[in-house]
Scaffold this motif. Sequence first.
Motif, PDB file in Angstrom:
ATOM      1  N   GLU A 139      17.354  32.247  43.190  1.00 11.32           N
ATOM      2  CA  GLU A 139      16.866  32.883  43.790  1.00 11.32           C
ATOM      3  C   GLU A 139      16.447  34.140  45.005  1.00 11.32           C
ATOM      4  O   GLU A 139      18.017  34.457  45.119  1.00 11.32           O
ATOM      5  N   VAL A 140      16.101  34.590  45.699  1.00 15.38           N
ATOM      6  CA  VAL A 140      15.955  35.976  46.022  1.00 15.38           C
ATOM      7  C   VAL A 140      15.715  35.382  47.127  1.00 15.38           C
ATOM      8  O   VAL A 140      14.997  35.079  48.046  1.00 15.38           O
TER       9      VAL A 140
ATOM     10  N   GLU B 271       6.933  41.461  38.092  1.00 18.58           N
ATOM     11  CA  GLU B 271       6.751  40.818  39.837  1.00 18.58           C
ATOM     12  C   GLU B 271       8.263  41.992  40.533  1.00 18.58           C
ATOM     13  O   GLU B 271       8.048  42.929  41.629  1.00 18.58           O
ATOM     14  N   LEU B 272       9.463  42.536  39.392  1.00 19.62           N
ATOM     15  CA  LEU B 272      10.328  42.798  40.653  1.00 19.62           C
ATOM     16  C   LEU B 272      10.041  44.048  40.828  1.00 19.62           C
ATOM     17  O   LEU B 272      10.295  45.146  41.641  1.00 19.62           O
ATOM     18  N   LYS B 273       9.671  44.811  39.548  1.00 17.15           N
ATOM     19  CA  LYS B 273       8.873  46.321  39.451  1.00 17.15           C
ATOM     20  C   LYS B 273       7.420  46.675  40.581  1.00 17.15           C
ATOM     21  O   LYS B 273       7.890  47.561  41.938  1.00 17.15           O
TER      22      LYS B 273
ATOM     23  N   ARG C 193       8.267  34.048  44.967  1.00 11.99           N
ATOM     24  CA  ARG C 193       8.079  32.832  44.136  1.00 11.99           C
ATOM     25  C   ARG C 193       8.026  33.476  43.073  1.00 11.99           C
ATOM     26  O   ARG C 193       8.713  32.667  42.130  1.00 11.99           O
ATOM     27  N   GLY C 194       7.550  34.438  42.641  1.00 12.77           N
ATOM     28  CA  GLY C 194       7.210  34.947  41.373  1.00 12.77           C
ATOM     29  C   GLY C 194       8.917  36.121  40.880  1.00 12.77           C
ATOM     30  O   GLY C 194       8.919  36.383  39.731  1.00 12.77           O
ATOM     31  N   LEU C 195       9.603  36.054  42.150  1.00 15.77           N
ATOM     32  CA  LEU C 195      10.306  36.906  41.409  1.00 15.77           C
ATOM     33  C   LEU C 195      11.894  36.017  41.168  1.00 15.77           C
ATOM     34  O   LEU C 195      12.314  36.049  40.488  1.00 15.77           O
TER      35      LEU C 195
END
Length: 223
Positions: A106-107, A137-139, A121-123
């Motif tokens: 998690e982030v 997603e990170l981009k 949540r998508g990360l």
Amino acid sequence: MRQQIFKLIFQHDMRLDQLAKRNANKTKEEVEATLADFMKPDPVYSKFYLSGTDLRSETFGLDQLIHYPDIIKAIEGAFPDHRLYTDGGLQEEDLESVIRNLELGEVVIMSNKGGPETDIRGLHIDTNSNVGHLKSELKEALEEGLIVIYKEQAKDGFDLHIFSKKNIYTKMFYPLQELLPDAFRFFSINGKKFRSERHFYFETWTLDKPPHGFEEVFPESVL
């Protein structure tokens, strides 16, 4: 604390477009847009991996270091104008507490622009995934100017993986350097010099003569 090793592994000028999905997953319009952008300067990002080793107990993980709380405090202090967000929204606790409550993969987001537009949540990733593998997603999060911190599994605890569009190495370096010489031995490592997992654990076999690109930091070191 000569038996405690702190490693700050960095990679700069990583191409941001490499985090996007492959062309096979894109529409025709997206592919054409990618080609149109070819002549533009390449946007880049930086990533940092923070890890630790206690040689006396032979345990591996950033949280295995006695001064782990001071490391986290130093990182948080480097960004005084940033606030913390998880998939639960704005967090009022300090960074150490927020990280403690995260599951592996998690982030936590650091932002100085208010709440992120990115779906946090998508990360998230599962423990068998690698965040560095083409993650659109990170981009999107990095393009938004966010600092993304992943809690990643280590052999005996966890490490931290930090991503930022801006090169924030200097911001983190000096607060971490201030913990010397008493907290640990500090190595700043060029991630592009890694050749194998054996290199990652260099402190177990060649601590006195680190590989090229593995620089020990001292209180008097300058960038």
